[in-house]
Every structure is written in C-alpha cells, then in structure tokens.
Design an enzyme around this catalytic site. Sequence first.
Site, PDB file in Angstrom:
ATOM      1  N   SER A  60      11.379  17.106 -10.489  1.00 50.45           N
ATOM      2  CA  SER A  60      10.515  17.117 -11.526  1.00 50.45           C
ATOM      3  C   SER A  60      11.088  18.205 -12.527  1.00 50.45           C
ATOM      4  CB  SER A  60       9.191  17.748 -10.829  1.00 50.45           C
ATOM      5  OG  SER A  60       8.312  18.233 -11.975  1.00 50.45           O
TER       6      SER A  60
ATOM      7  N   TYR B 100       4.478  24.207  -6.057  1.00 47.12           N
ATOM      8  CA  TYR B 100       5.141  22.815  -6.550  1.00 47.12           C
ATOM      9  C   TYR B 100       6.483  23.088  -7.004  1.00 47.12           C
ATOM     10  CZ  TYR B 100       5.938  18.102  -8.249  1.00 47.12           C
ATOM     11  OH  TYR B 100       6.256  17.069  -8.652  1.00 47.12           O
TER      12      TYR B 100
HETATM   13  P1  NAP Z   1       2.248   9.173  -5.893  1.00 44.26           P
HETATM   14  O1  NAP Z   1       1.746   7.827  -6.407  1.00 44.26           O
HETATM   15  O2  NAP Z   1       1.101  10.100  -5.342  1.00 44.26           O
HETATM   16  O3  NAP Z   1       3.158   8.618  -4.534  1.00 44.26           O
HETATM   17  C1  NAP Z   1       3.415   9.440  -3.464  1.00 44.26           C
HETATM   18  C2  NAP Z   1       4.085   8.818  -2.346  1.00 44.26           C
HETATM   19  O4  NAP Z   1       4.580   9.683  -1.429  1.00 44.26           O
HETATM   20  C3  NAP Z   1       3.270   7.879  -1.683  1.00 44.26           C
HETATM   21  O5  NAP Z   1       3.905   6.758  -1.357  1.00 44.26           O
HETATM   22  C4  NAP Z   1       2.750   8.504  -0.473  1.00 44.26           C
HETATM   23  O6  NAP Z   1       2.402   7.638   0.539  1.00 44.26           O
HETATM   24  C5  NAP Z   1       4.061   9.320  -0.254  1.00 44.26           C
HETATM   25  N1  NAP Z   1       3.947  10.400   0.665  1.00 44.26           N
HETATM   26  C6  NAP Z   1       3.082  11.533   0.778  1.00 44.26           C
HETATM   27  N2  NAP Z   1       2.970  12.154   1.750  1.00 44.26           N
HETATM   28  C7  NAP Z   1       4.113  11.659   2.680  1.00 44.26           C
HETATM   29  C8  NAP Z   1       4.464  11.636   3.925  1.00 44.26           C
HETATM   30  N3  NAP Z   1       4.127  12.695   4.665  1.00 44.26           N
HETATM   31  N4  NAP Z   1       5.258  10.644   4.635  1.00 44.26           N
HETATM   32  C9  NAP Z   1       5.557   9.735   3.695  1.00 44.26           C
HETATM   33  N5  NAP Z   1       5.510   9.317   2.452  1.00 44.26           N
HETATM   34  C10 NAP Z   1       4.375  10.369   1.942  1.00 44.26           C
HETATM   35  O7  NAP Z   1       2.844   9.924  -6.896  1.00 44.26           O
HETATM   36  P2  NAP Z   1       4.307   9.693  -7.559  1.00 44.26           P
HETATM   37  O8  NAP Z   1       4.187  10.327  -8.879  1.00 44.26           O
HETATM   38  O9  NAP Z   1       5.089   8.423  -7.485  1.00 44.26           O
HETATM   39  O10 NAP Z   1       5.243  10.563  -6.845  1.00 44.26           O
HETATM   40  C11 NAP Z   1       6.565  10.429  -6.398  1.00 44.26           C
HETATM   41  C12 NAP Z   1       7.737  11.471  -6.597  1.00 44.26           C
HETATM   42  O11 NAP Z   1       7.751  11.881  -7.917  1.00 44.26           O
HETATM   43  C13 NAP Z   1       7.097  12.984  -5.925  1.00 44.26           C
HETATM   44  O12 NAP Z   1       8.256  13.532  -5.167  1.00 44.26           O
HETATM   45  C14 NAP Z   1       6.652  13.754  -7.202  1.00 44.26           C
HETATM   46  O13 NAP Z   1       6.752  15.059  -6.918  1.00 44.26           O
HETATM   47  C15 NAP Z   1       7.583  13.363  -8.118  1.00 44.26           C
HETATM   48  N6  NAP Z   1       7.140  13.514  -9.343  1.00 44.26           N
HETATM   49  C16 NAP Z   1       6.232  12.948 -10.172  1.00 44.26           C
HETATM   50  C17 NAP Z   1       5.512  13.220 -11.370  1.00 44.26           C
HETATM   51  C18 NAP Z   1       4.499  12.438 -11.937  1.00 44.26           C
HETATM   52  O14 NAP Z   1       4.092  12.821 -12.911  1.00 44.26           O
HETATM   53  N7  NAP Z   1       3.907  11.531 -11.291  1.00 44.26           N
HETATM   54  C19 NAP Z   1       6.351  13.923 -12.134  1.00 44.26           C
HETATM   55  C20 NAP Z   1       7.510  14.593 -11.775  1.00 44.26           C
HETATM   56  C21 NAP Z   1       7.993  14.153 -10.339  1.00 44.26           C
HETATM   57  P3  NAP Z   1       1.481   7.745   1.654  1.00 44.26           P
HETATM   58  O15 NAP Z   1       0.266   8.516   1.232  1.00 44.26           O
HETATM   59  O16 NAP Z   1       1.093   6.100   1.894  1.00 44.26           O
HETATM   60  O17 NAP Z   1       2.250   8.248   2.790  1.00 44.26           O
END
Ligand code: NAP
Length: 248
Positions: free
Chosen positions: A143, A156
């Site tokens: 991130s 985070y």
């Molecule tokens: P999201 O839509 O909330 O997706 C998060 C995913 O992680 C979901 O599929 C969730 O699935 C899974 N997850 C959470 N806990 C888990 C566990 N214990 N075991 C297996 N899967 C798990 O958010 P996103 O934005 O796509 O995030 C994806 C990545 O991008 C993360 O690493 C986040 O830190 C990073 N990121 C996001 C942003 C942003 O602005 N969105 C910015 C920088 C970095 P289940 O709940 O079904 O398990």
Amino acid sequence: MASLEGCVAVVTGASSGIGEATARELAGHGATVVAIARRKDRLESLSSGTANVYAVECDVTEPESVRRMVDRTVSRFGRIDILVNNAGVGLTGPALQVDLDDWRRMVDVNVMGVLNCTHIALQHLVDAAAGPRGVADIVNISSVAGRKALPGSSVYAATKFAVNAFSDGLRQELASKHVRVSIVAPGFTKSEFIEHIRPDLLAKIRASLEAMPAMTSEEIAETIAFCVTRPAGVAVSDLLVRPTEQER
Ligand code: NAP
C-alpha cells in the site's frame, strides 16, 4: 503480452475488490486461477461466472487451512506458478479509539497471512520455476501506507512496511531460483476495504473517504498482471500506483 496458458495462479482475498478483479484478469490471460477467501458464496459466484476460476474456501491466518488449500490445488492442477498475496484488512482509526483486537486482526491477516501462504506454497513455486516457463511469481499487495505512516493508520502501515521488508529479503533469496517477488502498492482503490472499519469510526470519515480520488480494482489487477506477464528474464520488483489526483 505473454500468455499465462498452462500456469496455475493462487489469488488470496478473491471474494471482493482487488483479489476478485485479479482472479478474472489472470484467468483472462489464460491462467487457471484458484480463488481463495472465507466467503464461499462470493467465491462461488465468481467461479460460476468466470471460466478457469476455481473457488477454495480458506482462511489465510490458519496454517492448516492454507495447507489444505495448497494440497488441493497441487493435487488437482499439478503446480503453482503464481501466488498473489492480496488478502488484507485496514481497520484504521486513532490509537486511543480502536480495539486491540483490530490491531491483532490486521497483523494476523496482512502479515501472518502473507507468511503462511508464502511458506506453504514456496516449494511448489520453486518447482514451477524450474519448468518450461522458466520463472514463477509471488506478488505481495502492499500500500501507499507501506511507504509512509499517517495518523490513524499506524498499525495498518506497520503491517505493510512488514510486507515490503519481507518481500525484498525474499526476492534476494529467491533470485537464483527464478522466483520473482513483486510488491504492488496501490493508492486509494474502490473496493469493500473501508466497510471493515468500525461503524462508529467509519461514520465520521466515510464522506471524506468517498470524496477521495480512487482507482478501480480492475486497474490494480492490470498492474498485477503486468508483473507476472513480463519475460522470464525481467522482474518488476516494486510498483507504487496512485490515483492521479492522490497527493500522498
Ligand atoms: P476488500 O474488497 O475488502 O478485499 C479484501 C479481501 O481479503 C476479501 O476478499 C476478504 O475475503 C479477504 N480476507 C480478509 N481476511 C481474510 C482471511 N482471514 N483469509 C482469507 N481472506 C481474507 O479490499 P481490497 O481493497 O480489495 O484489498 C485487497 C488488498 O489491497 C489488501 O491487502 C489491502 O491492504 C490492499 N490495499 C487496498 C487499498 C484500497 O484503497 N482499497 C489501498 C492499498 C492497498 P473474505 O472476507 O471473504 O475472507
């Protein structure tokens, strides 16, 4: 762009957001994709609507669950060429107001989840790299917060700094084995990410978050696909991708 025909990719956190888009994107490049997360219904609707995407329920914080997922993947598809460690949570909020459990959950998912999946899949990636493709890939999703800590997201940020350090050390260890380790660090991206923030804290910041410029999950998925479709002799080690209007 190189095809991923014949490759098997495991994408964690594939039930929503960046992971779901990445599963579709890599399948679009010809990979067989094992899409993992805890919400089975969401994975099944992804796999039923997308050719070559297979749903496996798995909690990345539990080594036994990860081991079962890796064993199922290898016994069904024979190999793992690509691991995208994407599952993550951002339970942000001021230190005086958040729960200790939220901090623990971030460390469990964002750090231990990456370590569990990497450790348990690693020998399969090394084996795949010795095959005809000549390379295998680990892509760790970090991130902007992995470059700069800000108030309200200190833990985070700490988890994403940890992901960066782990990735860079591992990259150097695996270089001679032709396993590439890439960091993809997104800026603000539309997904379900903010929905996990505690409701009382989210209520105060939702309007400002929703007003922020954001990328789509598909745009980050394309960046991940870029990393894994380079020629075998080219490794993309670290990419920071922000919305054009995001200042920090
Ligand atoms: P999201 O839509 O909330 O997706 C998060 C995913 O992680 C979901 O599929 C969730 O699935 C899974 N997850 C959470 N806990 C888990 C566990 N214990 N075991 C297996 N899967 C798990 O958010 P996103 O934005 O796509 O995030 C994806 C990545 O991008 C993360 O690493 C986040 O830190 C990073 N990121 C996001 C942003 C942003 O602005 N969105 C910015 C920088 C970095 P289940 O709940 O079904 O398990």
